[in-house]
Design a protein around this motif. Structure first.
Motif, PDB file in Angstrom:
ATOM      1  N   ALA A 335       0.825  -1.210   0.000  1.00 38.86           N
ATOM      2  CA  ALA A 335       0.000   0.000   0.000  1.00 38.86           C
ATOM      3  C   ALA A 335       0.857   1.257   0.000  1.00 38.86           C
ATOM      4  O   ALA A 335       0.469   2.289  -0.570  1.00 38.86           O
ATOM      5  N   LEU A 336       2.027   1.193   0.624  1.00 39.58           N
ATOM      6  CA  LEU A 336       2.944   2.330   0.622  1.00 39.58           C
ATOM      7  C   LEU A 336       3.731   2.433  -0.677  1.00 39.58           C
ATOM      8  O   LEU A 336       4.399   3.448  -0.919  1.00 39.58           O
ATOM      9  N   GLY A 337       3.672   1.383  -1.499  1.00 37.19           N
ATOM     10  CA  GLY A 337       4.423   1.393  -2.754  1.00 37.19           C
ATOM     11  C   GLY A 337       5.906   1.176  -2.579  1.00 37.19           C
ATOM     12  O   GLY A 337       6.704   1.543  -3.452  1.00 37.19           O
ATOM     13  N   LEU A 338       6.319   0.546  -1.475  1.00 35.57           N
ATOM     14  CA  LEU A 338       7.744   0.323  -1.234  1.00 35.57           C
ATOM     15  C   LEU A 338       8.336  -0.716  -2.176  1.00 35.57           C
ATOM     16  O   LEU A 338       9.561  -0.827  -2.272  1.00 35.57           O
ATOM     17  N   HIS A 339       7.487  -1.467  -2.863  1.00 36.74           N
ATOM     18  CA  HIS A 339       7.977  -2.499  -3.778  1.00 36.74           C
ATOM     19  C   HIS A 339       8.332  -1.926  -5.142  1.00 36.74           C
ATOM     20  O   HIS A 339       8.779  -2.660  -6.026  1.00 36.74           O
ATOM     21  N   GLN A 340       8.140  -0.633  -5.335  1.00 33.65           N
ATOM     22  CA  GLN A 340       8.478   0.033  -6.579  1.00 33.65           C
ATOM     23  C   GLN A 340       9.469   1.163  -6.283  1.00 33.65           C
ATOM     24  O   GLN A 340       9.544   1.649  -5.153  1.00 33.65           O
ATOM     25  N   PRO A 341      10.257   1.567  -7.277  1.00 31.96           N
ATOM     26  CA  PRO A 341      11.227   2.653  -7.037  1.00 31.96           C
ATOM     27  C   PRO A 341      10.551   3.883  -6.446  1.00 31.96           C
ATOM     28  O   PRO A 341       9.453   4.260  -6.858  1.00 31.96           O
ATOM     29  N   ASP A 342      11.220   4.504  -5.505  1.00 30.82           N
ATOM     30  CA  ASP A 342      10.661   5.667  -4.818  1.00 30.82           C
ATOM     31  C   ASP A 342      10.705   6.887  -5.741  1.00 30.82           C
ATOM     32  O   ASP A 342      11.765   7.341  -6.151  1.00 30.82           O
ATOM     33  N   THR A 343       9.534   7.395  -6.074  1.00 31.30           N
ATOM     34  CA  THR A 343       9.443   8.590  -6.930  1.00 31.30           C
ATOM     35  C   THR A 343       8.939   9.802  -6.167  1.00 31.30           C
ATOM     36  O   THR A 343       8.556  10.801  -6.767  1.00 31.30           O
ATOM     37  N   ASP A 344       8.939   9.709  -4.841  1.00 30.59           N
ATOM     38  CA  ASP A 344       8.447  10.806  -4.011  1.00 30.59           C
ATOM     39  C   ASP A 344       9.494  11.914  -3.965  1.00 30.59           C
ATOM     40  O   ASP A 344      10.530  11.776  -3.301  1.00 30.59           O
ATOM     41  N   SER A 345       9.241  13.001  -4.669  1.00 30.61           N
ATOM     42  CA  SER A 345      10.208  14.110  -4.725  1.00 30.61           C
ATOM     43  C   SER A 345      10.255  14.908  -3.437  1.00 30.61           C
ATOM     44  O   SER A 345      11.181  15.694  -3.225  1.00 30.61           O
ATOM     45  N   THR A 346       9.271  14.718  -2.570  1.00 29.15           N
ATOM     46  CA  THR A 346       9.248  15.469  -1.306  1.00 29.15           C
ATOM     47  C   THR A 346       9.940  14.722  -0.174  1.00 29.15           C
ATOM     48  O   THR A 346      10.094  15.274   0.918  1.00 29.15           O
ATOM     49  N   ALA A 347      10.349  13.480  -0.402  1.00 28.71           N
ATOM     50  CA  ALA A 347      10.967  12.690   0.660  1.00 28.71           C
ATOM     51  C   ALA A 347      12.454  13.026   0.771  1.00 28.71           C
ATOM     52  O   ALA A 347      13.153  13.101  -0.244  1.00 28.71           O
ATOM     53  N   PRO A 348      12.961  13.236   1.975  1.00 29.29           N
ATOM     54  CA  PRO A 348      14.398  13.478   2.141  1.00 29.29           C
ATOM     55  C   PRO A 348      15.204  12.223   1.827  1.00 29.29           C
ATOM     56  O   PRO A 348      14.665  11.117   1.792  1.00 29.29           O
ATOM     57  N   PHE A 349      16.499  12.400   1.613  1.00 31.02           N
ATOM     58  CA  PHE A 349      17.359  11.293   1.206  1.00 31.02           C
ATOM     59  C   PHE A 349      17.313  10.143   2.208  1.00 31.02           C
ATOM     60  O   PHE A 349      17.192   8.972   1.830  1.00 31.02           O
ATOM     61  N   PHE A 350      17.422  10.465   3.499  1.00 31.95           N
ATOM     62  CA  PHE A 350      17.476   9.403   4.497  1.00 31.95           C
ATOM     63  C   PHE A 350      16.191   8.590   4.514  1.00 31.95           C
ATOM     64  O   PHE A 350      16.217   7.367   4.718  1.00 31.95           O
TER      65      PHE A 350
END
Length: 674
Positions: A335-350
């Motif tokens: 549901a969080l989509g962690l199984h796909q590459p992270d495309t969240d541009s608002t998420a910090p690097f860590f």
């Protein structure tokens, strides 16, 4: 619904109780009070015949508000901001809205075949598909339960001390020490601010509980330059984060050696068993709060993963609660989509790196339990695009951009560090590689296909060996290396080949010599690991776990073959074999293995009985090989494993048949150090 009284009957609201009328117990206002125009007076007192606590009286039921919430940072959660001037009750209604809509982008991740897939990549992709926005009130009893959980933060220094000892054993690769230290820091400040100068601690913790519910039902808004401290200031006052804390502290009591744990008191909190039970109940309660709110967040996936590991230690790998929790984790990471590459541009690097490691942790846990139980895995590689975490330490991941970028520059094109260190992110990457290899073994082992099985097993074994050799040189095990984690990965890959060879032998009766040799290689490596660790004066938890988790199935195979070749009818058949069978070497190593298994298996852990059961069976098999039963003994089909020395009235043929049908691969041990 109102709370039940001690006699089991539901309590009445105050107007109905005083008027001696029959209350229908509806919440937040009973229907009788609505009809009588007394909605403002309708409250459910938790103990109507007892004296109220200091500064405490019932709050009247409040209407549900549906306006959008804003997250309350931990640093702003002082007593003043919590509303010290307002009256407080044990079961007072929550004075904040509770939307059941998932705060993480509605229903969560939607793939290309979802109901919205037809509108993506088109001019209609601006269509906002509606999601459920029904509001449900917070049960006042849950607010009170939350306050009780928050009371446990009084012992936060103890949890922090246990966490420090845990990281002294091994570096965490899913939840690093920087994350946990920041969580302890923020929650410590939050708790002190809440109770400071209070004459009624419980009243203040009730309001703090309400704030936790409010924050948990609100999404965490991030930006790409967000620091770790800033993120935890927003994310820490949540029930999922508190569940992570208790789950981590409870799990650590199993990962720290008993003599270093320092919990030998008899107090319910500071005794080892008492602390484990309290942490388990607190972690479960916090997850129940999250489930009631319908939340979906990164911290929730962390808490679920840690709680599953805790269940493994406490109840064992075969317990249904562990398997059920794995299902919840799978649902959440998808549901969080962690199984796909992270495309969240608002998420910090860590945060992006933590997401990768969380997904790897869930994937590895799924493969381990699927292998343990012989069940299909829930997370399949072919349907996912799981990313390898970067080979960086947590200190580098959460560092300032300049330091972080310098660390990234010291990675090779594949993401491994060029310094040859294994104390950074190598465990996360090697763990993913081992889990992929395990899924390949599972695909063949659980398949019903017989055609071309021998060729498929050979190809899978070749791929497994190639994958193991593709790891950096620092992760390639040789006998002169002393790092237990490197040896553990080596044994893990050997075990995958063992599973494949075992499948071939069980299905078509081929490859027994290769299977026995692989089992002997596993036992020899494990005993070498124990020997090195014993000389250093300590035994790493991963070594102890490998003894049970991987050693038992391998030892079982050797016992079965050893007993089979000891029979007169098979000794003649195997005499012409060109492959030598090291009977004496196997007997010696199995004898040492049994002694080590008995020494290092810890009581009061979930899989202790499985280890002891395996040790007894192996001991009995060795007894039969070294001291055959005298002629004339009546055979029996009953195998007694309830005593230290099983009876000798079982025929060799019957016992060998028992060994051949005994599911060693489902009697092994698992844990996952994160």
């Amino acid at each position: 619904m109102s709370a039940p009284r001690r006699n089991g009957q539901l309590s009445s609201c105050e107007p109905c109780r005083k008027s001696k009328l029959r209350c229908d117990h509806s919440a937040p206002v009973c229907n009788r009070c609505v009809r009588r125009g007394k909605s403002d007076l309708c409250v459910y007192h938790p103990a109507p015949l007892t004296k109220p606590r200091e500064l405490s009286r019932p709050l009247k039921a409040t209407k549900i508000v549906t306006k959008e919430q804003t997250l309350v940072p931990a640093k702003s959660l002082t007593w003043d901001s919590l509303g010290a001037s307002s009256p407080v009750t044990v079961l007072g209604s929550a004075a904040f809205p509770n939307s059941s809509k998932l705060p993480f982008s509605g229903s969560g991740f939607l793939g290309p075949t979802s109901y919205s897939g037809a509108f993506s990549n088109s001019e209609l992709d601006v269509v906002d598909f509606p999601s459920s926005t029904k509001s449900t009130p917070i049960d006042p009893q849950q607010v009170a339960r939350g306050a009780q959980v928050l009371f446990l933060l009084e012992h936060l220094p103890l949890y922090a001390e246990i966490s420090e000892k845990r990281f002294a054993v091994s570096t965490g690769w899913v939840f690093g020490i920087q994350l946990m230290d920041q969580l302890f820091k923020v929650l410590g400040e939050l708790y002190r601010n809440a109770i400071q100068g209070s004459g009624n601690k419980y009243a203040r913790l009730l309001d703090l509980s309400r704030a936790f519910f409010k924050n948990t039902s609100t999404s965490i808004v991030t930006h790409d330059s967000m620091s770790l401290a800033e993120y935890f200031s927003l994310a820490s006052p949540r029930w999922d984060m508190l569940s992570l804390l208790f789950g981590f502290a409870g799990t650590a009591t199993y990962q720290i050696s008993p003599h270093n744990l320092g919990l030998e008191h008899q107090d319910a909190i500071t005794s080892k068993e008492g602390l484990r039970q309290i942490c388990m109940q607190a972690s479960q309660t916090c997850l129940q709060f999250c489930n009631h709110l319908g939340t979906l967040s990164d911290p929730l996936s962390w808490a679920m993963l840690q709680h599953a590991i805790y269940l493994l230690h406490m109840h064992g790998s075969s317990d249904h609660r562990t398997w059920q929790m794995l299902g919840d984790i799978t649902t959440t990471v998808f549901a969080l989509g962690l199984h796909q590459p992270d495309t969240d541009s608002t998420a910090p690097f860590f945060l992006k790196e933590v997401r990768k490691r969380t997904m790897v942790g869930a994937y590895a846990l799924d493969k381990e339990l699927a292998t343990f139980l012989g069940r299909p895995p829930r997370i399949c590689w072919r349907y996912c695009n799981i990313q390898y975490p970067l080979d960086m330490s947590y200190e580098e991941i959460v560092a300032e951009p300049a330091i972080r970028d310098a660390a990234i520059a010291r990675l090779d094109p594949e993401g491994w560090n060029i310094d040859g260190r294994i104390d950074k992110g190598a465990n996360a990457r090697a763990g993913l590689a081992a889990s992929i290899d395990k899924e390949n073994a599972l695909e063949i082992s659980l398949s019903n296909r017989i055609d071309g099985l021998e060729e498929r097993v050979q190809n899978a074994c070749k791929k497994s060996d190639e994958l193991r050799r593709s790891l950096p040189a620092c992760l390639q095990w040789t006998e002169d290396k002393t790092d237990p984690q490197v040896a553990s990965y080596h044994v893990e890959f050997l075990y995958h080949e063992f599973l494949l060879l075992q499948t071939l032998y069980k299905r078509v009766g081929k490859g027994i010599d290769a299977l026995a040799n692989k089992a002997l290689e596993i036992i020899s490596t494990l005993l070498h690991m124990v020997s090195l660790e014993t000389r250093s004066g300590r035994v790493h938890p991963s070594v102890i776990l490998d003894l049970c988790y991987i050693g038992l199935p391998a030892a079982g195979t050797l016992c079965t073959e050893l007993l089979r070749r000891s029979q007169p009818q098979t000794s003649v058949a195997t005499a012409s074999s060109h492959i030598p069978f090291p009977r004496s070497d196997i007997i010696q190593k199995l004898s040492v293995f049994v002694a080590q298994l008995k020494t290092f298996s810890r009581q009061q852990e979930g899989n202790y009985e499985i280890c002891i059961k395996g040790q007894r069976i192996i001991s009995q098999a060795l007894d039969r090989v070294l001291s055959p039963a005298p002629a004339g003994v009546v055979a029996s089909s009953d195998i007694s494993l309830d005593t230290e020395a099983p009876g000798g009235d079982i025929g060799d043929n019957d016992f060998m048949a028992f060994l051949e049908t005994f599911d060693w691969e489902q009697e092994m041990r698992f844990t996952f150090g994160c």
